[in-house]
Design an enzyme around this catalytic site. Structure first.
Site, PDB file in Angstrom:
ATOM      1  N   GLU A 104       0.876  -1.173   0.000  1.00 41.73           N
ATOM      2  CA  GLU A 104       0.000   0.000   0.000  1.00 41.73           C
ATOM      3  C   GLU A 104       0.907   1.215   0.000  1.00 41.73           C
ATOM      4  OE1 GLU A 104      -1.917   2.924   2.050  1.00 41.73           O
ATOM      5  OE2 GLU A 104      -2.620   1.308   3.358  1.00 41.73           O
ATOM      6  N   CYS A 145      -2.497   8.299   3.993  1.00 44.22           N
ATOM      7  CA  CYS A 145      -2.424   7.691   2.659  1.00 44.22           C
ATOM      8  C   CYS A 145      -3.691   7.973   1.867  1.00 44.22           C
ATOM      9  CB  CYS A 145      -2.168   6.197   2.781  1.00 44.22           C
ATOM     10  SG  CYS A 145      -3.232   5.384   3.959  1.00 44.22           S
TER      11      CYS A 145
HETATM   12  P1  NDP Z   1       9.297   4.391   3.836  1.00 45.75           P
HETATM   13  O1  NDP Z   1       8.881   3.696   2.606  1.00 45.75           O
HETATM   14  O2  NDP Z   1      10.655   4.948   3.895  1.00 45.75           O
HETATM   15  O3  NDP Z   1       9.143   3.426   5.092  1.00 45.75           O
HETATM   16  C1  NDP Z   1       8.012   2.611   5.279  1.00 45.75           C
HETATM   17  C2  NDP Z   1       8.415   1.427   6.132  1.00 45.75           C
HETATM   18  O4  NDP Z   1       9.402   0.662   5.451  1.00 45.75           O
HETATM   19  C3  NDP Z   1       9.049   1.830   7.453  1.00 45.75           C
HETATM   20  O5  NDP Z   1       8.677   0.905   8.442  1.00 45.75           O
HETATM   21  C4  NDP Z   1      10.518   1.717   7.162  1.00 45.75           C
HETATM   22  O6  NDP Z   1      11.291   1.518   8.322  1.00 45.75           O
HETATM   23  C5  NDP Z   1      10.556   0.511   6.293  1.00 45.75           C
HETATM   24  N1  NDP Z   1      11.713   0.395   5.447  1.00 45.75           N
HETATM   25  C6  NDP Z   1      12.362   1.385   4.791  1.00 45.75           C
HETATM   26  N2  NDP Z   1      13.390   0.858   4.093  1.00 45.75           N
HETATM   27  C7  NDP Z   1      13.369  -0.474   4.314  1.00 45.75           C
HETATM   28  C8  NDP Z   1      14.187  -1.559   3.873  1.00 45.75           C
HETATM   29  N3  NDP Z   1      15.204  -1.378   3.061  1.00 45.75           N
HETATM   30  N4  NDP Z   1      13.894  -2.790   4.318  1.00 45.75           N
HETATM   31  C9  NDP Z   1      12.852  -3.011   5.148  1.00 45.75           C
HETATM   32  N5  NDP Z   1      12.073  -2.020   5.593  1.00 45.75           N
HETATM   33  C10 NDP Z   1      12.313  -0.768   5.175  1.00 45.75           C
HETATM   34  O7  NDP Z   1       8.223   5.444   4.112  1.00 45.75           O
HETATM   35  P2  NDP Z   1       8.192   6.534   5.276  1.00 45.75           P
HETATM   36  O8  NDP Z   1       7.394   5.943   6.379  1.00 45.75           O
HETATM   37  O9  NDP Z   1       9.497   7.096   5.643  1.00 45.75           O
HETATM   38  O10 NDP Z   1       7.432   7.641   4.480  1.00 45.75           O
HETATM   39  C11 NDP Z   1       8.070   8.210   3.348  1.00 45.75           C
HETATM   40  C12 NDP Z   1       7.034   8.608   2.354  1.00 45.75           C
HETATM   41  O11 NDP Z   1       6.196   7.505   2.034  1.00 45.75           O
HETATM   42  C13 NDP Z   1       6.093   9.639   2.866  1.00 45.75           C
HETATM   43  O12 NDP Z   1       6.633  10.905   2.775  1.00 45.75           O
HETATM   44  C14 NDP Z   1       4.925   9.416   1.960  1.00 45.75           C
HETATM   45  O13 NDP Z   1       5.110  10.073   0.751  1.00 45.75           O
HETATM   46  C15 NDP Z   1       4.907   7.946   1.744  1.00 45.75           C
HETATM   47  N6  NDP Z   1       3.961   7.259   2.595  1.00 45.75           N
HETATM   48  C16 NDP Z   1       2.861   6.769   2.044  1.00 45.75           C
HETATM   49  C17 NDP Z   1       1.936   6.127   2.815  1.00 45.75           C
HETATM   50  C18 NDP Z   1       0.751   5.535   2.207  1.00 45.75           C
HETATM   51  O14 NDP Z   1       0.095   4.748   2.855  1.00 45.75           O
HETATM   52  N7  NDP Z   1       0.384   5.878   1.005  1.00 45.75           N
HETATM   53  C19 NDP Z   1       2.081   5.991   4.245  1.00 45.75           C
HETATM   54  C20 NDP Z   1       3.287   6.544   4.747  1.00 45.75           C
HETATM   55  C21 NDP Z   1       4.198   7.115   3.935  1.00 45.75           C
HETATM   56  P3  NDP Z   1      12.198   2.705   8.921  1.00 45.75           P
HETATM   57  O15 NDP Z   1      11.252   3.805   9.305  1.00 45.75           O
HETATM   58  O16 NDP Z   1      12.840   2.081  10.093  1.00 45.75           O
HETATM   59  O17 NDP Z   1      13.131   3.099   7.837  1.00 45.75           O
END
Ligand code: NDP
Length: 679
Positions: free
Chosen positions: A255, A294
């Site tokens: 998602e 989201c």
């Molecule tokens: P990320 O995609 O960076 O992170 C989402 C999750 O993935 C976090 O738990 C993160 O952990 C984890 N993650 C990141 N890199 C890895 C990896 N290499 N391996 C395993 N897990 C990983 O999103 P953010 O939460 O930082 O948000 C960034 C952007 O994403 C927002 O600015 C927004 O644009 C979008 N977003 C969209 C959403 C939606 O539902 N549409 C919801 C939230 C965000 P960790 O935090 O420890 O890096």
């Protein structure tokens, strides 16, 4: 403070310094997040071997009861979570969605599973498929729990709801969970998981938590595991294409970013109720959780003739949004989750401004009860894109904050085309009082959306709103939104189970599924089944009743009692010309007469008949026909007693009424409540 993980039955602190997490309002340090030292392969094994084995030993109903107890406990502790949630920048209203909305989802799953799933470890799905002429070879689908774990990698914006909406269906399905919260808000998730573990609601190993990186965990997932991801499209793509995930065909639900739209119908004018509802909803979606949702509205699609009216009305509403410390009086919007996020949002607004004009916000904001230098504040910001078919950034850049763009359209076809340019969204909403317009827009845009809501003056007061995914309805969206599906009632539980098509004899299928299939061996007993307690009834137990010859008097009496004098029962001439060619008995007479034949009238353990399902009248019954009925125990569902109720269970009986030629004339299921012996 080091934020611990909960793995392999204990709390684990990272061995080195971690990522520092700051209070979104004050910038004060809260914790360090680091998962160093965890053996991720062992965490997966612990989940599968310890948690999974114990969970699969519980029935669906036992898991649902555990979910309900857990939800009650979390609700009792909600104020602790609100206090932490405020540090992420959430107002009380924002926190409510995350905390109580999340716990509510667990309650919903607990009751849904009790209602719709058997008190067993296997469930059947769909109807029996008759695969042979004589009925000795049938097909049926079953669902069994995957003996793996589900790994949930969550986004920062809903540290409670984001976890709970995924673990509830997984645990109900019998699949242990490994929760990986996003680092910036992991401390809220950790507090909730701590309560879940302390409460001992589920067996050890059913719930594990990793705060910090998941290291090499994905290198060790196997074909029975499931991975779900919420977050940015770029991380999602990376994880989805992990070689081990691909090699083992591990189900991966994603998602991701979504350029959701709200569309004002072409028929709506300023002053109409739908116009005001539109303005209110767009302003709300822009500012709830400071737009870090989201499902937030990113594209505001309006008829060109209404552009200035919409823009003015929206600005007037945004003007009233008080930004500041979420705990200060009157504040309606808090900061973003952190200063990195604020920088990200600003950068994205600058990108958008390359093609769009900023109509409102974008710069500094005056704050109530907070310091702009320490907190991660960003003002509500409205942009305008004047050429949506040649300028593309508005359909591509998701500024994950209180940011949205006005887009004018000339015709409804253009509006539909603009909505589609989002390339797949979680949700879209349409505001119109013209139902033909609604049909045109929905048919044109539905394939690009996971959920669509249509708001007008008739439903607005009770509407759950654009931004709220509901446990009963699908959440997820095609294309850019990730292509995944979450929630949607039982669909989510089934996501963690394997669907298998079974083919075999009716008796074998009955033994496997604990459900009677037509053609299976039947058992009879001189004791009438209505004289037996729940425990003593056996699936496949059958009562074949005496016969009864239907007379014209039956038809006349039934017609007079019910008041149903339909020509097929009462008009000799019309009945001759009818489909049946003669007068026939009322279908409802046939099922009433059948009950008269199979019921044992004296008091016994059968408490009540509470419904009838799948009724089909197959052959007509005319005066002179002789009918009899067969009652077979089809399935049994042990119920948890409610209040003062005596322990009981639901018995579903398959009824077949046949005529003198042994042809079925009516088939259906009845549902009765039957006392348990321990009552
Ligand atoms: P990320 O995609 O960076 O992170 C989402 C999750 O993935 C976090 O738990 C993160 O952990 C984890 N993650 C990141 N890199 C890895 C990896 N290499 N391996 C395993 N897990 C990983 O999103 P953010 O939460 O930082 O948000 C960034 C952007 O994403 C927002 O600015 C927004 O644009 C979008 N977003 C969209 C959403 C939606 O539902 N549409 C919801 C939230 C965000 P960790 O935090 O420890 O890096």
């Amino acid at each position: 403070m080091k934020l611990p993980s909960y793995v392999i039955g204990q709390w684990h602190e990272g061995s080195s310094d971690g990522v520092e997490v700051l209070n979104a309002v004050t910038g004060d340090p809260i914790c360090e997040v680091n998962s160093d030292g965890i053996d991720f392969a062992a965490v997966l094994r612990h989940g599968r071997e310890v948690g999974g084995t114990a969970l699969r030993g519980m029935t669906f109903h036992e898991r649902a009861a555990a979910l309900k107890n857990m939800a009650k406990h979390l609700m009792a502790k909600k104020e602790d979570f609100y206090a932490l949630s405020a540090k992420t920048g959430a107002t009380r209203a924002d926190g409510w969605v995350d905390i109580e909305g999340g716990i509510g989802t667990v309650f919903t799953y607990a009751s849904l599973v009790t209602r719709e799933m058997p008190n067993d470890v296997v469930m059947v799905e769909g109807d029996v498929e008759r695969l042979s002429k004589n009925g000795s070879f049938l097909g049926r689908h079953i669902l069994t729990s995957k003996p793996g774990v589900s790994v949930h990698i969550n986004a920062f914006n809903f540290p409670c709801w984001g976890m709970l909406e995924k673990i509830a269906p997984s645990l109900a399905a019998g699949v242990p969970v490994i929760v990986k919260p996003a680092t910036p808000t992991a401390y809220v998730t950790e507090a909730m998981v701590r309560e879940m573990i302390a409460g001992d609601f589920f067996p050890e190993g059913a719930i594990q938590l990793i705060c910090g990186s998941v290291g090499d965990l994905l290198d060790h997932v196997v074909e029975q595991d499931v991975v779900t991801f919420t977050g940015s499209a770029s991380t999602g793509r990376k994880l989805r294409s992990h070689p081990n995930v691909i090699a083992n065909s591990v189900p991966f639900t994603m998602e991701a970013d979504s350029l959701n739209c709200a569309l004002l119908g072409n028929s709506v004018e300023a002053g109409d109720p739908e116009f005001d509802l539109f303005i209110k909803e767009v302003a709300r979606e822009m500012t709830v959780k400071a737009g870090q949702k989201c499902t937030a509205i990113r594209r505001i699609i309006v008829p060109a003739g209404q552009l200035s009216a919409v823009s003015e009305a929206l600005q007037a509403r945004l003007e009233k949004i008080v930004v500041g410390d979420p705990e200060a009086e009157g504040v309606r919007m808090g900061p973003l989750v952190g200063r990195d996020q604020a920088r990200d949002v600003r950068a994205n607004v600058e990108r958008l401004a390359g093609e769009c004009s900023i109509v409102y916000g974008g710069g500094e904001v005056s704050l109530t009860g907070a310091d702009g230098n320490s907190g991660a504040f960003f003002p509500p910001t409205l942009l305008h894109c004047d050429a949506p078919f040649s300028k593309t950034l508005v359909h591509e850049v998701e500024a994950f904050g209180p940011v949205s763009t006005l887009i004018p359209y000339d015709s409804l076809d253009d509006a539909i085309a603009i909505a589609r340019l989002g390339k797949g969204s979680l949700v879209g909403s349409l505001f119109t009082y013209d139902d033909q317009e609604a049909r045109q827009v929905i048919l044109g845009t539905a394939p690009w959306h996971g959920r669509m809501l249509i708001i007008n003056r008739d439903c607005a007061a009770e509407s759950t709103g654009h931004g709220s995914p509901l446990a009963q309805l699908v959440h997820g969206g095609p294309g850019r939104a990730g292509g995944g599906e979450e929630l949607g009632g039982m669909r989510a539980v089934k996501h963690y189970m394997q669907r298998t098509a079974l083919q075999g004899s009716p008796t074998t299928l009955m033994a496997i599924t604990s459900e009677y299939h037509p053609g299976a061996v039947e058992y009879s007993d001189p004791i009438h089944p209505f004289k037996k307690h729940f425990e003593d009834l056996r699936v496949g137990e059958t009562l074949l009743t005496h016969r009864r010859t239907v007379t014209e008097a039956d038809i006349v009496n039934f017609g007079c009692i019910s008041g149903d004098h339909f020509y097929a029962h009462f008009d000799e001439i019309a009945a001759k010309d009818s489909f049946f060619g003669k007068r026939v008995a009322h279908g409802y007479f046939v099922i009433s007469a059948a009950a008269g034949m199979f019921v044992d009238p004296s008091p016994g353990p059968v408490i009540a008949n509470y419904g009838l399902e799948n009724l089909r009248f197959i052959e007509p019954v005319a005066p002179g026909d002789t009918i009899r009925s067969k009652l077979t125990v089809k399935k049994k569902i042990k119920k948890a007693p409610r209040g003062e109720e005596k322990p009981n269970g639901v018995v579903v009986w398959a009824i077949e009424v046949t005529n003198q030629a042994n042809e079925p004339v009516a088939v259906y299921d009845i549902l009765t409540l039957v006392e348990r012996r321990d009552a």
